[in-house]
Design an enzyme around this catalytic site. Structure first.
Site, mmCIF file in Angstrom:
data_model
loop_
_atom_site.group_PDB
_atom_site.id
_atom_site.type_symbol
_atom_site.label_atom_id
_atom_site.label_comp_id
_atom_site.label_asym_id
_atom_site.label_seq_id
_atom_site.Cartn_x
_atom_site.Cartn_y
_atom_site.Cartn_z
ATOM 1 N N ARG A 135 0.879 -1.190 0.000
ATOM 2 C CA ARG A 135 0.000 0.000 0.000
ATOM 3 C C ARG A 135 0.901 1.220 0.000
ATOM 4 O O ARG A 135 1.792 1.330 0.836
ATOM 5 C CB ARG A 135 -0.905 0.034 1.236
ATOM 6 N N HIS A 170 -7.590 0.795 -6.150
ATOM 7 C CA HIS A 170 -7.792 0.053 -4.889
ATOM 8 C C HIS A 170 -8.541 -1.248 -5.232
ATOM 9 O O HIS A 170 -9.697 -1.425 -4.870
ATOM 10 C CB HIS A 170 -8.596 0.922 -3.916
ATOM 11 N N GLN A 201 -10.500 -3.601 -2.703
ATOM 12 C CA GLN A 201 -11.735 -3.006 -2.198
ATOM 13 C C GLN A 201 -12.902 -3.305 -3.138
ATOM 14 O O GLN A 201 -14.016 -3.595 -2.707
ATOM 15 C CB GLN A 201 -11.558 -1.489 -2.051
ATOM 16 N N ASP A 236 -16.872 8.229 -1.136
ATOM 17 C CA ASP A 236 -15.572 8.061 -0.480
ATOM 18 C C ASP A 236 -15.208 9.420 0.110
ATOM 19 O O ASP A 236 -15.841 10.438 -0.213
ATOM 20 C CB ASP A 236 -14.541 7.609 -1.540
ATOM 21 N N CYS A 257 -16.188 2.794 1.114
ATOM 22 C CA CYS A 257 -15.041 1.914 1.393
ATOM 23 C C CYS A 257 -14.573 2.052 2.834
ATOM 24 O O CYS A 257 -13.958 1.137 3.366
ATOM 25 C CB CYS A 257 -13.909 2.224 0.420
ATOM 26 N N ARG A 290 -13.907 -7.441 2.894
ATOM 27 C CA ARG A 290 -12.503 -7.209 2.533
ATOM 28 C C ARG A 290 -11.675 -8.446 2.864
ATOM 29 O O ARG A 290 -10.789 -8.844 2.117
ATOM 30 C CB ARG A 290 -11.930 -6.006 3.302
HETATM 31 N N1 NVA Z 1 -9.640 7.478 -1.379
HETATM 32 C C1 NVA Z 1 -9.299 6.992 -0.057
HETATM 33 C C2 NVA Z 1 -9.616 5.537 0.071
HETATM 34 C C3 NVA Z 1 -9.370 4.966 1.437
HETATM 35 C C4 NVA Z 1 -9.689 3.500 1.531
HETATM 36 C C5 NVA Z 1 -7.824 7.250 0.209
HETATM 37 O O1 NVA Z 1 -7.009 7.005 -0.685
HETATM 38 O O2 NVA Z 1 -7.488 7.725 1.305
HETATM 39 N N1 CP Z 2 -11.165 0.676 2.878
HETATM 40 C C1 CP Z 2 -9.887 0.631 3.272
HETATM 41 O O1 CP Z 2 -8.963 0.395 2.500
HETATM 42 O O2 CP Z 2 -9.722 0.848 4.606
HETATM 43 P P1 CP Z 2 -8.325 1.000 5.371
HETATM 44 O O3 CP Z 2 -7.703 2.301 4.908
HETATM 45 O O4 CP Z 2 -8.683 0.996 6.823
HETATM 46 O O5 CP Z 2 -7.447 -0.164 5.000
#
Ligand code: NVA
Ligand code: CP
Length: 328
Positions: A106, A133, A136, A228, A269, A314
């Site tokens: 990540r 992602h 997800q 989101d 998400c 997930r």
């Molecule tokens: N768009 C958000 C998704 C988090 C799961 C981010 O990148 O922070």
């Molecule tokens: N939805 C998601 O990716 O959550 P986290 O940032 O908690 O992993």
């Protein structure tokens, strides 16, 4: 479906049949877990979990899924490794490939996870980048399938920042799996034309469609309304003001949900800013005089909200990705 040895970097790399196969496998693994049937078929293997951004769901999902499959995990946090600072991505890939059977990453640009995968000798799984992602989306599709029985022909409207990881990946997943995807946002927040064109072709083949609009009336007839956060991880705090100004008309609230089908579900998400019970939610809420951001607390806590089912899924879907690519 034979995905053994494959990376999982973006849904662009997978056919509808393969995505469907992963959903089937996830449903099967979920049923086994609920029935208490052991499925630790990857005993003796180990996976590395690299997180250059924070996480609750994705980290826990990878750790629990790996343990259920019989594997060990090593978590590398955003500050505790040499990656990118003292050691290149290529060298890191070589080192980890010698110790682990799979690597989750990540972080920031998609190019980083691609470089990791290029140099790794084991499968690499994308746990979120700025652009995509994909794990997800598998959870979201499984959740929709559980709710509606099938995916074909469902209408999903994504509200808000549609040019980032969630908007891009949902558009790809929906287009490939025969859903009608609508991005409802100001033009500046639409996905790139290049990606839209590719998704239009996927939709042509699947019987789905892709629509981009600034008009919130597009929620009419929706089976699912998705949103989101307005400011994603890694973006500067300074963008909050412009985001609130641009995206507030696209907030998911009761009036918006009333435009959708009465059977429609609300999806997110997570994490979500639906009250002041988080440090950032409170700080930004107080600074800009808002009790809620992308979704109201009323919708978030309503019976239409299936956000926690998504969160649980997930784990089952990430387990399917690891099982399929490691040959469980
Ligand atoms: N768009 C958000 C998704 C988090 C799961 C981010 O990148 O922070
Ligand atoms: N939805 C998601 O990716 O959550 P986290 O940032 O908690 O992993």
């Amino acid at each position: 479906m034979d995905l053994v040895g494959h990376d999982f970097l973006t849904l662009l790399d997978f056919t509808p049949a393969e995505i469907g196969g992963l959903l089937e496998l996830a449903a099967d693994l979920k049923a086994k877990k609920k029935a208490g049937i052991p499925h630790d078929t990857l005993r003796g293997k180990n996976v590395a979990l690299i997180f250059e951004k924070t996480s609750t769901r994705t980290r826990c999902a990878f750790e629990v899924a790996a343990h259920d499959l019989g594997m060990g995990t090593t978590y590398l946090d955003p500050t505790g490794s040499q990656i990118g600072k003292k050691e290149s991505i290529a060298d890191t890939a070589e080192v980890l490939s010698g110790m682990f059977e799979g690597i989750e990453y990540r972080g920031y640009g998609q190019s980083i996870v691609e470089e990791l995968a290029l140099h790794a000798r084991v499968p690499v799984w994308n746990g979120l980048t700025n652009e995509y992602h994909p794990t997800q989306i598998l959870a979201d599709l499984l959740t929709l399938r559980e709710r509606f029985g099938s995916l074909q022909g469902l209408k999903l409207v994504y509200m808000g920042d549609a040019r980032y990881n969630m908007g891009n990946s949902l558009m790809i997943g929906c287009a490939k799996m025969g859903l009608h995807f609508v991005a409802c946002a100001p033009k500046a927040y639409w996905p790139s034309q290049e990606l839209v064109t590719r998704c239009e072709e996927f939709a042509r083949l699947s019987g789905g469609s892709v629509t981009l609009t600034e008009d919130t009336d597009a929620v009419a007839g929706a089976d699912a309304v998705y949103t989101d956060v307005w400011v994603s991880m890694g973006e500067p705090t300074a963008v909050w003001e412009e985001r609130i100004n641009a995206l507030a008309p696209y907030q998911v609230n009761a009036a918006l949900m009333a435009k959708a089908k009465h059977t429609a579900v609300f999806m997110h998400c997570l994490p979500a800013y639906h009250d002041h019970k988080t440090a950032i939610g409170r700080e930004m809420g107080e600074r800009f005089g808002r009790a809620e951001m992308e979704v109201t607390d009323e919708v978030f806590t309503s019976r239409q909200s299936i956000v926690f089912q998504e969160a649980e899924n997930r784990m089952h879907t990430i387990k399917a990705v690891m099982a399929a690519t490691l040959g469980a």
